[in-house]
Every structure is written in structure tokens, then in C-alpha cells.
Design a protein around this motif. Structure first.
Motif, PDB file in Angstrom:
ATOM      1  N   ARG A   1     -79.877 -21.764 -16.385  1.00 23.60           N
ATOM      2  CA  ARG A   1     -78.994 -20.605 -15.814  1.00 23.60           C
ATOM      3  C   ARG A   1     -79.720 -19.272 -15.901  1.00 23.60           C
ATOM      4  O   ARG A   1     -79.621 -18.608 -14.741  1.00 23.60           O
TER       5      ARG A   1
ATOM      6  N   GLU B   1     -69.416 -28.685 -13.882  1.00 22.59           N
ATOM      7  CA  GLU B   1     -68.908 -27.697 -12.630  1.00 22.59           C
ATOM      8  C   GLU B   1     -68.544 -26.322 -13.183  1.00 22.59           C
ATOM      9  O   GLU B   1     -68.970 -25.284 -12.363  1.00 22.59           O
TER      10      GLU B   1
ATOM     11  N   LEU C   1     -71.490 -24.333 -13.779  1.00 19.10           N
ATOM     12  CA  LEU C   1     -72.141 -23.978 -12.558  1.00 19.10           C
ATOM     13  C   LEU C   1     -71.499 -22.751 -11.924  1.00 19.10           C
ATOM     14  O   LEU C   1     -72.143 -22.100 -11.241  1.00 19.10           O
ATOM     15  N   LYS C   2     -70.359 -22.863 -11.764  1.00 14.60           N
ATOM     16  CA  LYS C   2     -69.376 -21.829 -11.024  1.00 14.60           C
ATOM     17  C   LYS C   2     -69.677 -20.270 -11.807  1.00 14.60           C
ATOM     18  O   LYS C   2     -70.038 -19.378 -11.131  1.00 14.60           O
TER      19      LYS C   2
ATOM     20  N   GLU D   1     -73.134 -19.266 -10.926  1.00 14.96           N
ATOM     21  CA  GLU D   1     -73.036 -18.817  -9.705  1.00 14.96           C
ATOM     22  C   GLU D   1     -72.390 -17.176  -9.490  1.00 14.96           C
ATOM     23  O   GLU D   1     -73.085 -16.324  -8.816  1.00 14.96           O
TER      24      GLU D   1
ATOM     25  N   ARG E   1     -74.300 -24.353  -4.458  1.00 12.53           N
ATOM     26  CA  ARG E   1     -74.099 -24.974  -5.736  1.00 12.53           C
ATOM     27  C   ARG E   1     -73.621 -26.536  -5.362  1.00 12.53           C
ATOM     28  O   ARG E   1     -72.799 -26.649  -4.801  1.00 12.53           O
TER      29      ARG E   1
END
Ligand SMILES: NC(=O)c1ccc[n+]([C@@H]2O[C@H](COP(=O)([O-])OP(=O)(O)OC[C@H]3O[C@@H](n4cnc5c(N)ncnc54)[C@H](O)[C@@H]3O)[C@@H](O)[C@H]2O)c1
Length: 279
Positions: free
Chosen positions: A24, A44, A47-48, A51, A60
């Protein structure tokens, strides 16, 4: 041979394990250096969140790096999407297992090897043809200080990280004379979720997982953003091997100076750090 400076700022960067920790922080740093970033992870939501923290374009992808076909699919998507040539591929996703060899759970060890070694191989194989076609770019594979020395209770992790080092060193020699290169990263303790997310076999009379998580947090000398800065600068400086954190330099020196006796020193240092962590 003199070190060849490389530019990755402004080029597309691919980062696996980008939902947490070093991955990250690398995504955040490279995005702030104008890199469009393709980020992948099994997590998930993480990851969001990564982002959402970025400053520029991102692709992504929820992806298990141990799935070779899925990693190849991801590489094809990145090739289509990349607004700039790919500057670097960070095969960073990794997990931890703590267990003696005697008590090892083969499923846990295989889980780790499939992610920490085969995941790196999958990422390298999927993206290398693109970099070779560009005749530009760097494969950056994450090993560890545990890819320099063997540690008790870490046989699966150490063997995978030694394998990453051997694989990447071999690749580096194959790429001599081309515009593509291969780098190994050896972090010391970095304060991330690696231990909390790991699989840990509690021994009778030994520490609990919670204790190990606490100890690790107290002993990890480097924060993820600092680790990302060291890795970014090291790649751009043309290094083939990047040591992350002061403890990584200690492990590296001990492995060279006392190849069969390093654990005498490490055990002494570990005991002192444990006492400090406990207080
Ligand atoms: N933190 C340390 O002290 C340290 C030291 C040496 C090496 N490393 C290595 O650095 C890398 C990054 O670890 P970290 O410390 O940031 O840990 P972390 O747990 O914070 O991040 C690792 C990320 O990898 C992801 N991941 C796990 N399995 C995956 C899979 N199958 N496919 C895709 N993604 C997956 C996790 O979801 C997580 O987001 C790892 O390779 C780790 O072994 C860490």
C-alpha cells in the motif's frame, strides 16, 4: 560494473499485495511520483481503501498471486490499460507462517510457498515478456532478511524467501545487456499486518499469537512509508539488492561474517528486544 540509474517515477507501476503494509505504501508513494499504478491483492476492501488514498490513475484487481492463469490475465489487462510504459513490477504479496519443522502443518507451509515463492514466479513470468518487448523496466521481487539467514520457527518463510533470492539473482544474470533488470528487496522488520495475518502454531508453554503480534510490533524498526521510500530510491539508484531498515544491514553483515554462527548473536539481540517489548 557501475550502477545504471533507472527512472520509474512517471512510468506505470504494478504492485501485488497492495491492500496493506509495504505494498500500500509503495502504491501511495509511486502514485505521488506520477506513476499510474496497477494494484492487486486478495483483500478487496483493503485494495479499495488503497485506491481511495491515491493521487492518480489506478487499475484495481482482486487477485490471488498463486493463481498463475489469473496473474497472466492481470498482465494482459495492465498492458491494455497502462497509460505509460511499465517501469516496475513489484512482486510484493506475502504471508507468514510460524511453526517448527517437527510440528509443521503441510497445508500452511504449502499455502505460504504458493504465495511467497510461486506468486513471485507467476508475477515475473506474466510481466517479463512485456518488459522485454519494451526493452525497459524492472522486476522487483520481495525477499526478506529471512532470505539471508535461517531462523527457528520460520522454515517455510525462510525457504521461500531464499528461493525468491535465487530465482531473482538467476534472472538478473539472464537479463544482462538488456534494458530490463531484476532487483531483490530484503526488508528487516517493517511495522505491517504480516504477523497478524499469518498462520501461527502455538506450542505448549510458548508465546500466544497475540504475544507474537505485540512483540513484532515492538521490534519492527521501520514504518511502511519509510520502507517504500527506501525501495523506490534503491530501484532508481540502480541497486540490484535493496536492504530495508538498519536491522537488515545487521542481518546482512552477520550472514557474511558468521555464516554458521549468526544465530548466536541474533538470539542475544532477540532476547534483549523481547525484554524491551515486554516492558
Ligand atoms: N513486514 C515485515 O517485517 C517484512 C519483512 C521482510 C519481508 N516482508 C515481505 O514484504 C511483503 C509485504 O508484506 P507486508 O509486511 O506489507 O505485509 P501485509 O500483511 O501488511 O501485506 C501483505 C499483503 O499481501 C496480500 N496477500 C496475501 N496473500 C495474497 C495472495 N495470495 N494474493 C495476493 N495478495 C495477497 C495481503 O492481503 C496483504 O494485503 C511480503 O512479501 C513480506 O513477506 C515483510
Amino acid at each position: 560494473m557501475s550502477k545504471q540509474r533507472r527512472t520509474i517515477s512517471g512510468r506505470t507501476a504494478v504492485i501485488t499485495g497492495a491492500a496493506s503494509g509495504i505494498g500500500r505504501a509503495l502504491a501511495q508513494r509511486l502514485s505521488s511520483y506520477s506513476c499510474p499504478v496497477a494494484i492487486a491483492d486478495v483483500d478487496e476492501q483493503g485494495l479499495k481503501d488503497t485506491e481511495a488514498s491515491l493521487r492518480g490513475p489506478a487499475l484495481r484487481k482482486v487477485l490471488d498471486v498463486s493463481d498463475a492463469a489469473a496473474v497472466h490475465e492481470f498482465a494482459a489487462e495492465v498492458r491494455e490499460w497502462a497509460p505509460q510504459p511499465i517501469g516496475a513490477v513489484f512482486n510484493n504479496a506475502g504471508v507468514a507462517v510460524g511453526s517448527t519443522v517437527l510440528d509443521a502443518n503441510p497445508d500452511d507451509d504449502n499455502w505460504l510457498w504458493n504465495i511467497n515463492f510461486h506468486g513471485v514466479v507467476n508475477g515475473t513470468r506474466a510481466f517479463l515478456p512485456i518488459l522485454v518487448e519494451q526493452d525497459e523496466g524492472v522486476i522487483v521481487n520481495t525477499s526478506s532478511v529471512f532470505g539471508l539467514v535461517g531462523m527457528p520457527g520460520q522454515s517455510a518463510y525462510c525457504s521461500a524467501k531464499f528461493a525468491v533470492r535465487g530465482f531473482t539473482d538467476s534472472l538478473r544474470q539472464e537479463l544482462r545487456g538488456t534494458g530490463v533488470s531484476a532487483v531483490t528487496v530484503h526488508p528487516g522488520g517493517v511495522n505491517t499486518n504480516i504477523v497478524r495475518n499469518g498462520r501461527f502454531r502455538e506450542e505448549p508453554g510458548g508465546p500466544s499469537k497475540e504475544q507474537v503480534v505485540k512483540e513484532f510490533a515492538a521490534m519492527a524498526m521501520t514504518q511502511p512509508d519509510k520502507a517504500a521510500a527506501i525501495i523506490h530510491r534503491g530501484v532508481e539508484a540502480g541497486k540490484s539488492r535493496i536492504l530495508v531498515g538498519p536491522d537488515a544491514y545487521l542481518f546482512d553483515a552477520l550472514a557474511r561474517l558468521a555464516p554458521t554462527r549468526y544465530f548466536d548473536v541474533l538470539e542475544w539481540a532477540q532476547t534483549r528486544l523481547r525484554k524491551r517489548a515486554a516492558s
